[in-house]
Design a protein around this motif. Sequence first.
Motif, short mmCIF file in Angstrom:
data_model
loop_
_atom_site.label_atom_id
_atom_site.label_comp_id
_atom_site.label_asym_id
_atom_site.label_seq_id
_atom_site.Cartn_x
_atom_site.Cartn_y
_atom_site.Cartn_z
N GLY A 1 -12.65 10.85 -48.17
CA GLY A 1 -11.45 10.98 -47.37
C GLY A 1 -11.35 12.35 -46.73
N MET A 2 -10.16 12.62 -46.18
CA MET A 2 -9.92 13.91 -45.55
C MET A 2 -9.94 15.03 -46.58
SD MET A 2 -9.41 13.76 -42.23
CE MET A 2 -9.24 12.44 -41.02
N THR A 3 -10.59 16.11 -46.24
CA THR A 3 -10.68 17.26 -47.13
C THR A 3 -9.64 18.31 -46.73
OG1 THR A 3 -12.25 18.43 -45.73
CG2 THR A 3 -13.16 16.86 -47.33
N ARG A 4 -9.53 19.34 -47.54
CA ARG A 4 -8.63 20.45 -47.22
C ARG A 4 -9.06 21.13 -45.92
NH1 ARG A 4 -3.73 21.47 -47.55
NH2 ARG A 4 -4.03 22.03 -45.40
N ALA A 5 -10.37 21.21 -45.71
CA ALA A 5 -10.87 21.80 -44.46
C ALA A 5 -10.47 20.95 -43.26
CB ALA A 5 -12.39 21.93 -44.52
N ASP A 6 -10.54 19.61 -43.41
CA ASP A 6 -10.09 18.72 -42.33
C ASP A 6 -8.61 18.95 -42.03
OD1 ASP A 6 -12.55 17.37 -41.91
OD2 ASP A 6 -12.15 16.08 -43.64
N ALA A 7 -7.81 19.05 -43.07
CA ALA A 7 -6.37 19.25 -42.90
C ALA A 7 -6.09 20.55 -42.17
CB ALA A 7 -5.67 19.23 -44.25
N THR B 1 -1.00 11.79 -37.60
CA THR B 1 -1.98 10.74 -37.88
C THR B 1 -2.91 10.55 -36.69
OG1 THR B 1 -0.44 9.61 -39.36
CG2 THR B 1 -2.29 8.32 -38.51
N LEU B 2 -2.34 10.51 -35.48
CA LEU B 2 -3.17 10.39 -34.28
C LEU B 2 -4.17 11.54 -34.19
CD1 LEU B 2 -3.81 9.04 -31.50
CD2 LEU B 2 -2.18 10.67 -30.52
N VAL B 3 -3.67 12.75 -34.39
CA VAL B 3 -4.53 13.93 -34.28
C VAL B 3 -5.64 13.89 -35.33
CG1 VAL B 3 -4.57 16.45 -34.42
CG2 VAL B 3 -2.71 15.30 -33.22
N SER B 4 -5.35 13.34 -36.50
CA SER B 4 -6.35 13.29 -37.58
C SER B 4 -7.54 12.41 -37.23
CB SER B 4 -5.70 12.79 -38.88
OG SER B 4 -5.42 11.40 -38.81
N TYR B 5 -7.36 11.47 -36.30
CA TYR B 5 -8.47 10.58 -35.93
C TYR B 5 -9.65 11.36 -35.36
CZ TYR B 5 -5.24 6.59 -36.37
OH TYR B 5 -4.36 5.64 -36.82
N GLY B 6 -9.37 12.54 -34.81
CA GLY B 6 -10.44 13.35 -34.26
C GLY B 6 -11.43 13.85 -35.30
N ARG B 7 -11.09 13.76 -36.57
CA ARG B 7 -12.01 14.22 -37.63
C ARG B 7 -13.02 13.15 -38.03
NH1 ARG B 7 -13.44 18.49 -37.36
NH2 ARG B 7 -14.25 18.49 -39.48
N TYR B 8 -12.84 11.91 -37.58
CA TYR B 8 -13.71 10.83 -38.02
C TYR B 8 -15.20 11.08 -37.74
CZ TYR B 8 -9.71 7.84 -39.19
OH TYR B 8 -8.58 7.30 -39.76
N PRO B 9 -15.57 11.66 -36.59
CA PRO B 9 -17.00 11.90 -36.37
C PRO B 9 -17.63 12.84 -37.40
CG PRO B 9 -15.81 12.04 -34.30
CD PRO B 9 -14.78 11.98 -35.39
N HIS B 10 -16.80 13.63 -38.09
CA HIS B 10 -17.31 14.59 -39.06
C HIS B 10 -17.20 14.09 -40.50
CE1 HIS B 10 -17.61 17.82 -36.02
NE2 HIS B 10 -16.54 17.27 -35.50
N ALA B 11 -16.59 12.91 -40.68
CA ALA B 11 -16.35 12.39 -42.04
C ALA B 11 -17.66 11.89 -42.66
CB ALA B 11 -15.34 11.26 -42.00
N ARG B 12 -17.77 12.08 -43.95
CA ARG B 12 -18.90 11.55 -44.70
C ARG B 12 -18.52 10.21 -45.31
NH1 ARG B 12 -20.97 16.91 -48.06
NH2 ARG B 12 -21.49 18.19 -46.23
N PHE B 13 -19.50 9.35 -45.43
CA PHE B 13 -19.24 8.01 -45.93
C PHE B 13 -18.60 8.06 -47.32
CE2 PHE B 13 -20.57 4.18 -48.25
CZ PHE B 13 -20.04 3.20 -47.41
N GLY B 14 -17.49 7.32 -47.47
CA GLY B 14 -16.84 7.21 -48.76
C GLY B 14 -15.98 8.39 -49.14
#
Length: 263
Positions: A110-116, A95-108
């Motif tokens: 969630g996490m995509t397969r690519a993010d995972a 969960t901590l490591v996943s926070y690094g994806r927030y700058p790349h997230a699009r509004f509305g």
Amino acid sequence: MYFGFDNISVQYGKKRVLSDINAEFPRGEIITIIGQNGCGKSSLLKTVPRAVKPSKGRVVFEDKSLDTYNRKAIAQKIAYLPQVHSPPSDIDVRTLVSYGRYPHARFGRGMTRADADIIDEALELTGLTALRYRILSTLSGGERQRAWIAMTITQQPQILILDEPTTYLDVSYQLEVLELIRGLNKKLGITIIMVLHDLNMAARYSDKLYVIKNAACVLKGAPRDVLTRLVLRDVFEIDAEIFEDKTNGCPYFIPIKIKERSI
């Protein structure tokens, strides 16, 4: 200029902390900033995430002032890891490591397969795959620091800035973290800028060193050009013997005594 500081000055009230700092950091190198406690090393790094506002000068990225970028754009290119971290007590590593994806997230969205996939790759690169569901508070100091570094890697930055990444770690964990940092530099081509207190570690793991004294950058260069008896005496106020680490191809020193001071 790819990345660097252009005539940066920092002032806290009437106290001048940094004065006209100019530093240029080439793409793909590891550069460490050294100097005595309170010389302004951390303040200089904090101008990048805008935690400290310069009284003069600018941070430059790809020939433009960093002020011309919005925060999300900066976070997609430059990752900054401060010295002190305050995560929720019950958070797990993934969960901590996943926070690094927030700058790349699009509004509305969630996490995509690519993010995972990017998160899983960061866990693998930092040796944390087997610990991905462990609660952060149950990890050793070295494992926790690797988790924080993994979080920055998921930002997929071009530049990684680390403020004293080995603070509070035993020597074995210091080596573990610095080996990881060097490995990420080689594998991913990330430019790494950090502050270290251990000068021998700085010499071993850096392509270049920048020396700050009396609010100014007084010297820069390869470790063997910077880690000299004269610099150690003038900047750090110690007399030392300099030796060659033939295994790692870098200098190291053994302190002999504190420089005599006039009373």
